[in-house]
Design a protein around this motif. Structure first.
Motif, PDB file in Angstrom:
ATOM      1  N   ILE A 235       0.194  12.424   6.446  1.00 23.97           N
ATOM      2  CA  ILE A 235       1.309  11.715   5.811  1.00 23.97           C
ATOM      3  C   ILE A 235       1.500  12.210   4.382  1.00 23.97           C
ATOM      4  CG2 ILE A 235       2.098   9.459   5.004  1.00 23.97           C
ATOM      5  CD1 ILE A 235       0.705   8.258   7.483  1.00 23.97           C
ATOM      6  N   SER A 236       0.387  12.415   3.659  1.00 25.75           N
ATOM      7  CA  SER A 236       0.506  12.885   2.282  1.00 25.75           C
ATOM      8  C   SER A 236       1.032  14.319   2.205  1.00 25.75           C
ATOM      9  CB  SER A 236      -0.836  12.775   1.556  1.00 25.75           C
ATOM     10  OG  SER A 236      -1.766  13.690   2.099  1.00 25.75           O
TER      11      SER A 236
ATOM     12  N   ALA B 227      -3.745   9.951   7.405  1.00 25.38           N
ATOM     13  CA  ALA B 227      -3.319   9.713   6.026  1.00 25.38           C
ATOM     14  C   ALA B 227      -3.097  11.032   5.298  1.00 25.38           C
ATOM     15  CB  ALA B 227      -4.364   8.865   5.298  1.00 25.38           C
TER      16      ALA B 227
ATOM     17  N   ASN C 105      -0.850   5.494   1.975  1.00 26.55           N
ATOM     18  CA  ASN C 105      -0.995   6.296   3.196  1.00 26.55           C
ATOM     19  C   ASN C 105      -2.126   5.839   4.116  1.00 26.55           C
ATOM     20  OD1 ASN C 105       1.178   7.802   2.377  1.00 26.55           O
ATOM     21  ND2 ASN C 105      -0.051   9.430   1.489  1.00 26.55           N
TER      22      ASN C 105
ATOM     23  N   ARG D 283       7.167   1.634   5.868  1.00 26.33           N
ATOM     24  CA  ARG D 283       6.098   1.782   4.878  1.00 26.33           C
ATOM     25  C   ARG D 283       5.742   0.451   4.227  1.00 26.33           C
ATOM     26  NH1 ARG D 283       3.272   5.482   1.957  1.00 26.33           N
ATOM     27  NH2 ARG D 283       4.171   7.298   2.925  1.00 26.33           N
TER      28      ARG D 283
END
Length: 133
Positions: A30-31, A27, A45, A40
Motif C-alpha cells: 500500500i505504501s 502495508a 497502512n 481508508r
C-alpha cells in the motif's frame, strides 16, 4: 471508527505470526502505491491491511503467494536444450576441432595427432626477439 483487532483476523489467517507477515507485506504494498480495496477512513497502512484481511477483500492465499514471490532471489527459467554445436576454428585454418552432439547427448570430439598440433603451433606468430637475451 471501528478498531481492527487480531481476533478479527485470526479467523481468516490461523497463525498469528503468518498474519503479521501478511499484514506487513500488504502495508508495504500500500505504501508503494497499490490500490486499497476498502475505505481508508483516515487509517494508516497497517490498519488498512488488517481491515482488508478481516473483511476478506483480499485472499490470504494470494497475499501469501505474493509475499513468497517478493522474497525469492532466484527464479528458474526453462531454457531450450542445445541441439548442435558449430565447428570451432583457430586463428588459422590449419587447426580445426569439431564437436558433434548426438540425439542421445553423447559428445564426440575429432582427435588431432601430435604432428598436426605441432604444425599448428608453429604456424602461430612468434614473439619478437630483442638483443637483450
Amino acid at each position: 471508527m471501528a478498531r481492527v483487532t487480531v481476533e478479527d483476523c485470526v479467523d481468516k489467517v490461523e497463525n498469528r505470526f503468518e498474519l503479521v507477515l501478511l499484514a506487513s507485506h500488504r502495508a508495504r504494498l500500500i505504501s508503494q502505491g497499490a490500490a486499497i480495496t476498502i475505505d481508508r477512513d483516515n487509517d494508516k497502512n497497517p490498519v488498512v491491511a488488517l481491515r482488508e484481511i478481516a473483511d476478506e477483500t483480499l485472499s490470504p492465499g494470494d497475499l501469501k503467494e505474493d509475499l513468497i514471490h517478493s522474497l525469492q532471489k532466484h527464479v528458474e527459467v526453462d531454457e531450450p536444450e542445445a541441439v548442435a554445436v558449430p565447428q570451432v576454428t583457430a586463428g588459422n585454418d590449419e587447426v580445426t576441432e569439431a564437436v558433434e552432439v548426438d540425439a542421445d547427448d553423447n559428445i564426440s570430439f575429432d582427435s588431432m595427432s601430435e604432428e598436426e598440433l605441432l604444425a599448428g603451433i608453429e604456424g602461430l606468430v612468434a614473439p619478437e626477439k630483442s638483443d637483450d637475451y
